[in-house]
Design a protein around this motif. Structure first.
Motif, short mmCIF file in Angstrom:
data_model
loop_
_atom_site.label_atom_id
_atom_site.label_comp_id
_atom_site.label_asym_id
_atom_site.label_seq_id
_atom_site.Cartn_x
_atom_site.Cartn_y
_atom_site.Cartn_z
N PHE A 92 0.84 -1.20 0.00
CA PHE A 92 0.00 0.00 0.00
C PHE A 92 0.87 1.25 0.00
O PHE A 92 0.64 2.21 -0.77
CB PHE A 92 -0.92 -0.01 1.23
CG PHE A 92 -1.78 1.20 1.37
CD1 PHE A 92 -3.01 1.28 0.72
CD2 PHE A 92 -1.39 2.28 2.15
CE1 PHE A 92 -3.82 2.41 0.85
CE2 PHE A 92 -2.18 3.40 2.30
CZ PHE A 92 -3.40 3.47 1.63
N SER A 93 1.89 1.27 0.85
CA SER A 93 2.76 2.45 0.94
C SER A 93 3.52 2.69 -0.36
O SER A 93 3.66 3.83 -0.82
CB SER A 93 3.74 2.28 2.10
OG SER A 93 3.06 2.20 3.32
N GLN A 94 4.02 1.61 -0.97
CA GLN A 94 4.77 1.76 -2.21
C GLN A 94 3.88 2.28 -3.33
O GLN A 94 4.26 3.18 -4.09
CB GLN A 94 5.40 0.43 -2.60
CG GLN A 94 6.24 0.51 -3.88
CD GLN A 94 6.89 -0.82 -4.22
OE1 GLN A 94 6.83 -1.77 -3.46
NE2 GLN A 94 7.52 -0.89 -5.39
N ALA B 161 10.78 14.23 -1.33
CA ALA B 161 11.20 14.58 0.03
C ALA B 161 10.02 14.90 0.93
O ALA B 161 10.19 15.01 2.16
CB ALA B 161 12.16 15.77 0.00
N HIS B 162 8.83 15.06 0.35
CA HIS B 162 7.64 15.38 1.14
C HIS B 162 6.79 14.14 1.44
O HIS B 162 5.66 14.26 1.90
CB HIS B 162 6.77 16.41 0.41
CG HIS B 162 7.39 17.76 0.34
ND1 HIS B 162 6.70 18.87 -0.16
CD2 HIS B 162 8.62 18.21 0.68
CE1 HIS B 162 7.50 19.92 -0.11
NE2 HIS B 162 8.66 19.54 0.38
N PHE B 163 7.35 12.96 1.20
CA PHE B 163 6.61 11.72 1.44
C PHE B 163 7.18 11.05 2.69
O PHE B 163 8.37 10.77 2.77
CB PHE B 163 6.75 10.78 0.24
CG PHE B 163 5.97 9.49 0.38
CD1 PHE B 163 4.64 9.42 0.01
CD2 PHE B 163 6.58 8.36 0.90
CE1 PHE B 163 3.93 8.24 0.14
CE2 PHE B 163 5.88 7.18 1.04
CZ PHE B 163 4.53 7.12 0.66
N TYR B 164 6.31 10.79 3.66
CA TYR B 164 6.72 10.16 4.92
C TYR B 164 5.84 8.93 5.14
O TYR B 164 4.62 8.99 4.98
CB TYR B 164 6.54 11.12 6.10
CG TYR B 164 7.06 12.51 5.83
CD1 TYR B 164 8.41 12.82 5.98
CD2 TYR B 164 6.20 13.52 5.39
CE1 TYR B 164 8.88 14.10 5.71
CE2 TYR B 164 6.67 14.79 5.13
CZ TYR B 164 8.00 15.09 5.28
OH TYR B 164 8.47 16.35 5.02
N GLN B 165 6.46 7.82 5.51
CA GLN B 165 5.67 6.60 5.63
C GLN B 165 6.01 5.82 6.88
O GLN B 165 7.11 5.90 7.40
CB GLN B 165 5.90 5.70 4.41
CG GLN B 165 7.32 5.14 4.30
CD GLN B 165 7.48 4.17 3.15
OE1 GLN B 165 6.56 3.42 2.86
NE2 GLN B 165 8.63 4.20 2.49
#
Length: 601
Positions: free
Chosen positions: A483-485, A499-503
């Motif tokens: 799901f995250s990928q 750089a604005h993606f946090y998981q």
């Protein structure tokens, strides 16, 4: 009050309890006046030979009688000792001791399985040394060691198990005082005797052995718990429990004597990493999904946290302690308590236990909140929250915090779950939509068609077509690895800066070697047969060995282990930095062994 007087006639063997005793400058009479050594004089202890813990002593008119399971007893007459001087050592102290008898040497040699000798310290100790540099017997460093019953009670409450005071090999046990009162004593009087407290007693793995059976605890208790609240701030490698003392006035003591504190010392400082919590609320939030709220016991304040961080909790199930990390769904800005929201998982021992057993009023232990996935407070930004299943828990903490900050312009929240019954916090989310029309909330059902909700089916590009100017957004995502990928690829394709993606992922998919084979795994000196298909964490747990762990997704770092020998296939993870990698550290949850391996934690 003095509740116990204990001596250990042979160093590292079982205690002998007395009703009264003579205390001399080198310690209590007969205490550790004998020691088993190799033929070259090297000392032997139960750290290496735990079977010595089953060796008991009886006092006779002219000597001692030693007993060991399935072995004829050894009678040692003080008047018949050979008493030939011989060189020996206790740690860094080298000194002269005395031989006992060939019969005694043979008897102890059979117990440890190699040639050894039983040494005698003499009527008056020949050794001046230890850390206090005073006259001392074969004890490690100090003539006398003291513990209070209340200190043991405090430890037992933390481990949620009952540990005997015998594990800690104290000479004097005191009752009727507060837990760890002995830490601050400097000089005390018991009967005719005066003692000066010199230093805490630093503990080793020996406390994990049952003194009756000589078996080591598989869960590393109680040492594991002691490390969480009795690690010396000044010397973190020292895990202290009990206090060491020297004798400044000799005399006689009796069980039941009062303990008079003559002066006090400044105690060592310890950071308590665990928090005693009481459940104050239990609330179902969806199908097989329950929120548990906790307050600190004894009116203590809770440690602060950031929205999105997790709470490590410790649960006792069938006398075994399990450690798990659950993300806090409460907001640090609006709640004076901790709330975790737990989804019941098939074969999930801890989640099932919480659902079936934990009720309001029950107590648990936790460490302080932690985690690298969190929302920075008071940060002016457009925020996009996306979650699936139980991944909603950090999002609710973030959503509640952003509302409390009145930082809701440009706030968008997507949540994916299977059916209507699986929607967590449904009532609260509906209220937020009514009260905050500026917040866009999309509920997406993946296995049920329902026109009342925004989208149906699994996450795809069509769900995000209405999003404008993603370059100005920061996206926080929590779900499984796939799901995250997928979410990351979709958002970046629509203009979200990488750089604005946090998981945060609550599971980790591991790539495994195609050719399967068996391997030898040694973990903390315990060896078992494993394979090259499952993670180190799964295999260590399957072998019933205790290992610290939490998120099981390579995020919290609690399952970090050091590879001493061998190779692993390590999946990328956020909890390992470059220094960790240089030191040979890997995460057990996302590492697969590819060769015979030796690791430690």
């Amino acid at each position: 009050m003095l509740s116990q007087i204990n001596i250990y006639p042979i160093k590292s063997t079982q205690k002998l309890s007395l009703s009264h005793a003579i205390v001399k400058s080198a310690g209590i009479d007969i205490d550790r006046r004998f020691m088993i050594a190799l033929t070259d004089g090297s000392m032997i202890t139960s750290r290496r030979y735990p079977q010595l813990l089953q060796l008991t002593t009886v006092i006779q008119p002219h000597g001692l009688l030693f007993n060991f399971p399935n072995k004829a007893p050894l009678s040692l007459d003080f008047t018949q000792l050979t008493q030939t001087q011989t060189s020996t050592a206790v740690w860094n102290d080298s000194f002269q001791a005395y031989t006992t008898s060939e019969e005694a040497n043979q008897w102890v040699s059979e117990i440890i399985g190699q040639p050894a000798q039983l040494l005698y310290n003499g009527i008056e100790s020949q050794r001046t040394g230890g850390k206090a540099q005073v006259k001392v017997s074969f004890a490690d460093n100090f003539p006398v060691m003291i513990i209070s019953e209340a200190s043991l009670d405090n430890l037992n409450a933390r481990t949620q198990q009952i540990h005997s005071i015998d594990k800690f090999r104290a000479n004097l046990v005191v009752s009727g005082v507060e837990a760890f009162a002995e830490d601050s004593w400097k000089r005390i009087r018991i009967g005719e005797v005066e003692l000066e407290i010199k230093a805490p007693c630093s503990r080793c793995v020996l406390v994990n052995y049952d003194p009756q059976t000589a078996q080591k605890a598989v869960n590393n208790e109680p040492l594991a718990t002691l490390m969480t609240f009795r690690s010396d701030n000044a010397i973190p490698t020292n895990v202290n429990f009990g206090m060491n003392a020297i004798v400044v006035k000799e005399g006689i003591i009796h069980q039941g004597d009062s303990v008079e504190v003559l002066s006090y010392r400044t105690p060592e400082q310890y950071k308590d990493r665990r928090i005693a919590l009481t459940c104050i609320k239990r609330e179902p939030i969806a199908k097989d999904f329950v929120s548990f709220s906790f307050k600190a016991q004894q009116k203590k304040s809770l440690a602060s946290y950031s929205p999105g961080q997790y709470l490590p909790i410790h649960i006792s199930i069938n006398d075994q302690i399990f450690e798990r990390c659950y993300t806090l769904s409460s907001s640090p800005l609006t709640h004076q308590h901790y709330t975790i929201s737990v989804k019941k998982v098939d074969q999930g021992m801890v989640s099932n236990w919480l659902h079936d057993n934990l009720q309001v009023g029950d107590n648990i232990w936790s460490d302080t909140p932690s985690g690298n996935f969190y929302l920075e407070p008071q940060k002016e930004q457009n925020t996009l929250l996306i979650s699936a299943g139980s991944g909603i828990t950090p999002m609710m903490s973030m959503l509640r915090s952003l509302i409390a900050e009145k930082n809701t312009q440009g706030l968008i929240f997507y949540h994916y779950c299977r059916t209507q019954a699986d929607i967590p916090f449904a009532t609260e989310l509906a209220a937020i939509e009514r009260q905050h029309p500026e917040i866009k909330i999309f509920i997406c059902l993946t296995q049920q068609q329902d026109s009342t909700h925004s989208f149906g089916g699994r996450i795809c590009a069509e769900h995000f077509v209405s999003l404008q100017s993603l370059a100005n957004y920061h996206a926080y995502v929590c779900g499984n690895a796939r799901f995250s990928q997928t979410t990351q690829e979709l958002l970046i394709n629509q203009g979200l800066p990488a750089a604005h993606f946090y998981q945060e992922q609550f599971s980790q998919q591991l790539a495994v070697p195609e050719q399967q084979h068996s391997i030898n795994i040694q973990f903390n000196q315990q060896q078992f047969t494993g394979n090259n298909q499952a993670s180190l964490l799964d295999q260590i747990e399957a072998a019933d060995l205790p290992i610290k762990n939490g998120c099981r997704a390579g995020l919290c770092g609690r399952c970090k282990v050091k590879v001493i020998e061998g190779e692993v296939l390590q999946q990328p993870s956020t909890a390992l930095n470059d220094h960790d990698k240089q030191q040979g550290m890997v995460l057990a949850c996302c590492s697969i062994p590819t060769s015979n391996i030796k690791i430690s934690q």
